[in-house]
Design a protein around this motif. Structure first.
Motif, mmCIF file in Angstrom:
data_model
loop_
_atom_site.group_PDB
_atom_site.id
_atom_site.type_symbol
_atom_site.label_atom_id
_atom_site.label_comp_id
_atom_site.label_asym_id
_atom_site.label_seq_id
_atom_site.Cartn_x
_atom_site.Cartn_y
_atom_site.Cartn_z
ATOM 1 N N THR A 37 0.841 -1.192 0.000
ATOM 2 C CA THR A 37 0.000 0.000 0.000
ATOM 3 C C THR A 37 0.879 1.246 0.000
ATOM 4 O O THR A 37 1.979 1.229 0.571
ATOM 5 C CB THR A 37 -0.951 -0.005 1.220
ATOM 6 O OG1 THR A 37 -1.896 1.046 1.095
ATOM 7 C CG2 THR A 37 -0.211 0.152 2.517
ATOM 8 N N ARG A 41 -1.103 6.557 2.437
ATOM 9 C CA ARG A 41 -2.398 6.092 2.946
ATOM 10 C C ARG A 41 -2.321 5.628 4.396
ATOM 11 O O ARG A 41 -3.318 5.238 4.977
ATOM 12 C CB ARG A 41 -2.928 4.936 2.096
ATOM 13 C CG ARG A 41 -3.328 5.357 0.708
ATOM 14 C CD ARG A 41 -4.157 4.299 -0.001
ATOM 15 N NE ARG A 41 -5.299 3.888 0.795
ATOM 16 C CZ ARG A 41 -5.644 2.608 0.996
ATOM 17 N NH1 ARG A 41 -4.939 1.634 0.476
ATOM 18 N NH2 ARG A 41 -6.694 2.307 1.731
ATOM 19 N N THR A 55 -6.803 2.711 6.762
ATOM 20 C CA THR A 55 -8.244 2.678 6.582
ATOM 21 C C THR A 55 -8.545 1.994 5.257
ATOM 22 O O THR A 55 -8.038 2.396 4.214
ATOM 23 C CB THR A 55 -8.835 4.098 6.619
ATOM 24 O OG1 THR A 55 -8.458 4.707 7.859
ATOM 25 C CG2 THR A 55 -10.339 4.074 6.504
ATOM 26 N N ASP A 56 -9.393 0.955 5.324
ATOM 27 C CA ASP A 56 -9.697 0.196 4.108
ATOM 28 C C ASP A 56 -10.776 0.889 3.278
ATOM 29 O O ASP A 56 -11.285 1.954 3.643
ATOM 30 C CB ASP A 56 -10.067 -1.249 4.432
ATOM 31 C CG ASP A 56 -11.353 -1.411 5.233
ATOM 32 O OD1 ASP A 56 -12.204 -0.497 5.238
ATOM 33 O OD2 ASP A 56 -11.518 -2.479 5.850
ATOM 34 N N SER A 57 -11.128 0.290 2.158
ATOM 35 C CA SER A 57 -12.086 0.896 1.228
ATOM 36 C C SER A 57 -13.488 1.006 1.805
ATOM 37 O O SER A 57 -14.314 1.768 1.302
ATOM 38 C CB SER A 57 -12.126 0.090 -0.076
ATOM 39 O OG SER A 57 -12.511 -1.247 0.196
ATOM 40 N N GLU A 58 -13.768 0.273 2.873
ATOM 41 C CA GLU A 58 -15.075 0.349 3.521
ATOM 42 C C GLU A 58 -15.088 1.328 4.686
ATOM 43 O O GLU A 58 -16.083 1.440 5.396
ATOM 44 C CB GLU A 58 -15.494 -1.046 3.985
ATOM 45 C CG GLU A 58 -15.672 -2.009 2.819
ATOM 46 C CD GLU A 58 -15.958 -3.423 3.270
ATOM 47 O OE1 GLU A 58 -16.114 -3.658 4.489
ATOM 48 O OE2 GLU A 58 -16.027 -4.300 2.395
ATOM 49 N N GLY A 59 -13.972 2.019 4.902
ATOM 50 C CA GLY A 59 -13.889 3.017 5.961
ATOM 51 C C GLY A 59 -13.491 2.473 7.320
ATOM 52 O O GLY A 59 -13.467 3.209 8.298
ATOM 53 N N GLU A 60 -13.138 1.198 7.390
ATOM 54 C CA GLU A 60 -12.726 0.601 8.657
ATOM 55 C C GLU A 60 -11.230 0.789 8.843
ATOM 56 O O GLU A 60 -10.439 0.530 7.934
ATOM 57 C CB GLU A 60 -13.063 -0.885 8.676
ATOM 58 C CG GLU A 60 -12.766 -1.549 9.991
ATOM 59 C CD GLU A 60 -13.192 -3.004 10.036
ATOM 60 O OE1 GLU A 60 -12.743 -3.693 10.972
ATOM 61 O OE2 GLU A 60 -13.933 -3.463 9.153
ATOM 62 N N THR A 61 -10.844 1.243 10.031
ATOM 63 C CA THR A 61 -9.434 1.464 10.336
ATOM 64 C C THR A 61 -8.848 0.222 10.989
ATOM 65 O O THR A 61 -9.420 -0.328 11.927
ATOM 66 C CB THR A 61 -9.263 2.679 11.270
ATOM 67 O OG1 THR A 61 -9.785 3.836 10.610
ATOM 68 C CG2 THR A 61 -7.797 2.917 11.613
#
Length: 84
Positions: A37, A41, A55-61
């Motif tokens: 990555t 980011r 933080t992933d693409s679903e907004g979860e850290t």
């Protein structure tokens, strides 16, 4: 081998060295693979020096320990690799 903390500090504080595109590869325990990555980011919480946050693409850290970093790339070239 240069410790990963020292390399990350150099990227943060050495302006000439940091004028590049960096990416890190960390071991994902769920996927059982190395995930690469862009460094831009990633966040490094000041109160927890042994981890980074992503933080992933679903907004979860996700909080990931530095010892799971396996490779670092600078402008696409491998500059650091954990040997174990």
């Amino acid at each position: 081998m240069l410790p990963i903390r020292d390399l990350l500090n150099r990227i943060r504080w050495d302006e000439d060295f940091a004028r590049a595109e960096f990416a890190i590869g960390y071991y994902d325990r769920i996927e059982k693979t190395i995930v690469v990555t862009p460094l831009k980011r990633i966040d490094f919480p000041g109160d927890r020096p042994g981890v980074f946050e992503l933080t992933d693409s679903e907004g979860e850290t996700h909080t990931i320990p530095l010892h799971r970093i396996k490779v670092v790339y600078r402008n696409g070239e491998l500059i650091w690799q954990r040997t174990h």
